[in-house]
Scaffold this motif. Sequence first.
Motif, PDB file in Angstrom:
ATOM      1  N   ASN A   1       0.820  -1.213   0.000  1.00  0.00           N
ATOM      2  CA  ASN A   1       0.000   0.000   0.000  1.00  0.00           C
ATOM      3  C   ASN A   1       0.850   1.258   0.000  1.00  0.00           C
ATOM      4  N   SER A   2       1.896   1.269   0.825  1.00  0.00           N
ATOM      5  CA  SER A   2       2.777   2.428   0.894  1.00  0.00           C
ATOM      6  C   SER A   2       3.508   2.641  -0.431  1.00  0.00           C
ATOM      7  N   SER A   3       3.991   1.556  -1.012  1.00  0.00           N
ATOM      8  CA  SER A   3       4.746   1.654  -2.265  1.00  0.00           C
ATOM      9  C   SER A   3       3.864   2.119  -3.419  1.00  0.00           C
ATOM     10  N   LEU A   4       2.615   1.662  -3.452  1.00  0.00           N
ATOM     11  CA  LEU A   4       1.711   2.082  -4.520  1.00  0.00           C
ATOM     12  C   LEU A   4       1.419   3.571  -4.435  1.00  0.00           C
ATOM     13  N   ARG A   5       1.440   4.129  -3.218  1.00  0.00           N
ATOM     14  CA  ARG A   5       1.209   5.562  -3.042  1.00  0.00           C
ATOM     15  C   ARG A   5       2.432   6.392  -3.430  1.00  0.00           C
ATOM     16  N   ASN A   6       3.620   5.849  -3.164  1.00  0.00           N
ATOM     17  CA  ASN A   6       4.837   6.664  -3.277  1.00  0.00           C
ATOM     18  C   ASN A   6       5.703   6.386  -4.502  1.00  0.00           C
ATOM     19  N   PHE A   7       5.468   5.255  -5.165  1.00  0.00           N
ATOM     20  CA  PHE A   7       6.281   4.913  -6.324  1.00  0.00           C
ATOM     21  C   PHE A   7       5.387   4.499  -7.488  1.00  0.00           C
ATOM     22  N   THR A   8       5.965   4.480  -8.684  1.00  0.00           N
ATOM     23  CA  THR A   8       5.173   4.161  -9.875  1.00  0.00           C
ATOM     24  C   THR A   8       5.660   2.931 -10.625  1.00  0.00           C
ATOM     25  N   GLU A   9       6.950   2.644 -10.586  1.00  0.00           N
ATOM     26  CA  GLU A   9       7.491   1.570 -11.423  1.00  0.00           C
ATOM     27  C   GLU A   9       7.623   0.264 -10.632  1.00  0.00           C
ATOM     28  N   HIS A  10       6.532  -0.473 -10.564  1.00  0.00           N
ATOM     29  CA  HIS A  10       6.527  -1.730  -9.826  1.00  0.00           C
ATOM     30  C   HIS A  10       6.750  -2.906 -10.785  1.00  0.00           C
ATOM     31  N   LYS A  11       5.905  -2.999 -11.786  1.00  0.00           N
ATOM     32  CA  LYS A  11       6.080  -4.050 -12.792  1.00  0.00           C
ATOM     33  C   LYS A  11       7.370  -3.819 -13.585  1.00  0.00           C
ATOM     34  N   ARG A  12       7.711  -2.563 -13.783  1.00  0.00           N
ATOM     35  CA  ARG A  12       8.942  -2.202 -14.507  1.00  0.00           C
ATOM     36  C   ARG A  12      10.178  -2.751 -13.791  1.00  0.00           C
ATOM     37  N   TYR A  13      10.146  -2.750 -12.461  1.00  0.00           N
ATOM     38  CA  TYR A  13      11.222  -3.297 -11.634  1.00  0.00           C
ATOM     39  C   TYR A  13      11.509  -4.737 -12.052  1.00  0.00           C
ATOM     40  N   LEU A  14      10.439  -5.519 -12.216  1.00  0.00           N
ATOM     41  CA  LEU A  14      10.583  -6.922 -12.603  1.00  0.00           C
ATOM     42  C   LEU A  14      11.022  -7.052 -14.066  1.00  0.00           C
TER      43      LEU A  14
ATOM     44  N   PRO B   1      19.016  -6.761 -17.810  1.00  0.00           N
ATOM     45  CA  PRO B   1      19.863  -7.016 -16.644  1.00  0.00           C
ATOM     46  C   PRO B   1      21.006  -6.028 -16.480  1.00  0.00           C
ATOM     47  N   GLU B   2      21.444  -5.431 -17.573  1.00  0.00           N
ATOM     48  CA  GLU B   2      22.534  -4.458 -17.488  1.00  0.00           C
ATOM     49  C   GLU B   2      22.097  -3.204 -16.738  1.00  0.00           C
ATOM     50  N   LYS B   3      20.783  -2.979 -16.649  1.00  0.00           N
ATOM     51  CA  LYS B   3      20.257  -1.824 -15.927  1.00  0.00           C
ATOM     52  C   LYS B   3      19.803  -2.185 -14.512  1.00  0.00           C
ATOM     53  N   ALA B   4      19.714  -3.462 -14.229  1.00  0.00           N
ATOM     54  CA  ALA B   4      19.117  -3.914 -12.967  1.00  0.00           C
ATOM     55  C   ALA B   4      19.977  -3.582 -11.756  1.00  0.00           C
ATOM     56  N   GLY B   5      21.286  -3.614 -11.908  1.00  0.00           N
ATOM     57  CA  GLY B   5      22.178  -3.275 -10.804  1.00  0.00           C
ATOM     58  C   GLY B   5      21.921  -4.106  -9.563  1.00  0.00           C
ATOM     59  N   TRP B   6      21.752  -3.442  -8.416  1.00  0.00           N
ATOM     60  CA  TRP B   6      21.584  -4.113  -7.129  1.00  0.00           C
ATOM     61  C   TRP B   6      20.343  -4.997  -7.088  1.00  0.00           C
ATOM     62  N   ARG B   7      19.341  -4.686  -7.896  1.00  0.00           N
ATOM     63  CA  ARG B   7      18.097  -5.451  -7.874  1.00  0.00           C
ATOM     64  C   ARG B   7      18.304  -6.912  -8.253  1.00  0.00           C
ATOM     65  N   LEU B   8      19.321  -7.159  -9.059  1.00  0.00           N
ATOM     66  CA  LEU B   8      19.556  -8.507  -9.565  1.00  0.00           C
ATOM     67  C   LEU B   8      20.648  -9.246  -8.795  1.00  0.00           C
ATOM     68  N   GLN B   9      21.332  -8.551  -7.916  1.00  0.00           N
ATOM     69  CA  GLN B   9      22.433  -9.170  -7.185  1.00  0.00           C
ATOM     70  C   GLN B   9      21.925 -10.262  -6.233  1.00  0.00           C
ATOM     71  N   ASN B  10      22.539 -11.419  -6.333  1.00  0.00           N
ATOM     72  CA  ASN B  10      22.238 -12.559  -5.449  1.00  0.00           C
ATOM     73  C   ASN B  10      20.804 -13.082  -5.572  1.00  0.00           C
ATOM     74  N   VAL B  11      20.134 -12.767  -6.678  1.00  0.00           N
ATOM     75  CA  VAL B  11      18.823 -13.354  -6.932  1.00  0.00           C
ATOM     76  C   VAL B  11      19.049 -14.754  -7.505  1.00  0.00           C
ATOM     77  N   THR B  12      18.465 -15.756  -6.900  1.00  0.00           N
ATOM     78  CA  THR B  12      18.682 -17.135  -7.340  1.00  0.00           C
ATOM     79  C   THR B  12      17.951 -17.407  -8.654  1.00  0.00           C
ATOM     80  N   GLN B  13      18.391 -18.457  -9.344  1.00  0.00           N
ATOM     81  CA  GLN B  13      17.716 -18.845 -10.573  1.00  0.00           C
ATOM     82  C   GLN B  13      16.271 -19.249 -10.287  1.00  0.00           C
TER      83      GLN B  13
END
Length: 224
Positions: free
Chosen positions: A76-89, A96-108
């Motif tokens: 709920n808080s994130s939907l109020r304060n941010f816009t790119e939720h699906k874009r994150y995924l 992946p070259e733009k993902a940076g920290w978001r992709l670090q240590n994410v398992t297969q």
Amino acid sequence: MNRSFHTECFLEEDEEAFSNYVLKEKEFIAKLIARSNAKVVAFKAISDSQNLISLLDYFPTAKGIWIFRHFNDVVNSSLRNFTEHKRYLYIMLFEPEKAGWRLQNVTQENLDLIKKFYKEGIDDASSRALIWYLRNVLFFQQKLDFNQKVILTKYENLVADPEIGFESIFQFLKINMDKKITNTVYATSVRKNTPPEIIPEIKALCENLHQQLISHTNDVTPHI
């Protein structure tokens, strides 16, 4: 913690310690710590939580505080304060070259999970819930539940009884707590809004992880 006389705190928007919300190089952080007169130097390194174990290894006297909040309120808080939720995924999957920290240590396994829901058509609320899952499952992936240098606490308990909640954290850090730091801590944001509609399978993942986290907390306050 930034109101305590014993601490110096760097928040994620502080450009002295962070670059685009990510901690600067460890060597630079070490210099910031060395120059401080505070007993404890704290960094709100949310975008570095996937690397907490390596940070603890690099800084031998460091400790970690992992605070988790119920996913409904986070969504709920994130939907109020941010816009790119699906874009994150999307970035994690296709740029992946733009993902940076978001992709670090994410398992297969978790990447496959993202692919599955993205292919099926995921909405913003469910995207943010899945992000909550991906970030908090890192606690167990790094085996921090077995690490004596890390304390796990529930946000809701911290704000429900801040004097007890913060006292346990300050005891963990081995410094005295200044009572005034709890003067502006309130529980008004807890379950403030109607729970968001989340894809049932993702909701089940979040609920199971939330219960796992609760079972490993170091809290001495009653759970709410």
